[in-house]
Design a protein around this motif. Structure first.
Motif: not given
Length: 217
Positions: A76-77, A105-106, A161-166
């Motif tokens: 979201s932006v 992803v964006i 995002n390359v993680g499992n969190t926000h």
């Protein structure tokens, strides 16, 4: 003055004039708050009467709020452009908050009028951009909290995002209205459609494949 000295002086003067001409124009007033209801068509928004300008014209709240990322992209932006802050009209700056669900992803896009600088506030992001022809170099890096990365004006770039969190990032842009051209939407979701035979040749696939992709946009 000797002819040689005069020639030197002329060359230096021309060089100085070239540097001056290459710089941005100096502002002619303190500010130009965008008049969203103005009828004058200019390259940007016309100026609101300075006597009616309020602090609210330079203010935006909400960059601390976590945004909903439950969509197909997982992102979201939250923009703070001239439409949200009329007071930045003509100032050549803007801001946006990026929120990412895990692995959100964006997708690849460009900003036709701005260079972008990104700071990671939470999580880890893979970011990258592609240089122009003929090299088409893919320059990418994984960023952690506190890291900064720059995307040059008009180049195709992305964030993931390359993680499992926000994950959260804050971006600044060198335009009050940078514009955005998502590559997928522009190519496959234009109105009216780009002819399938053109895209089939461009991507070296069948027209049926192109038609199927266009339906998704």
């Amino acid at each position: 003055m000797a002819p040689h000295g005069l020639r030197t002086l002329v060359v230096l003067a021309l060089a100085f004039m070239t540097v001056v001409w290459a710089t941005d124009h100096s502002p002619l007033q303190d500010f130009c708050v965008a008049d969203m209801n103005g009828q004058v068509m200019v390259n940007g928004f016309a100026c609101k009467d300075s006597k009616s300008v309020q602090a609210s014209d330079f203010y935006f709240s909400g960059m601390h709020i976590r945004r909903n990322t439950s969509n197909a992209l997982g992102s979201s932006v939250t923009p703070a452009f001239v439409f949200q802050i009329p007071g930045i009209n003509t100032l050549g700056i803007s801001l946006a908050r990026l929120d990412f669900a895990p692995w959100g992803v964006i997708p690849p896009h460009t900003h036709p009028r701005a260079t972008e600088i990104l700071t990671v506030l939470e999580g880890q992001l893979e970011v990258g951009f592609v240089t122009s022809n003929p090299e088409n170099r893919h320059i990418s890096k994984v960023l952690k909290k506190g890291d900064v990365f720059v995307f040059p004006v008009n180049l195709v770039h992305y964030q993931r995002n390359v993680g499992n969190t926000h994950a959260v990032a804050l971006v600044a842009l060198s335009s009050q209205n940078p514009g955005v051209i998502p590559i997928g939407n522009a190519v496959f979701g234009s109105n009216p459609d780009i002819s399938t035979d053109i895209l089939a040749r461009a991507f070296q696939v069948s027209e049926d494949v192109i038609s199927n992709i266009q339906l998704k946009f």
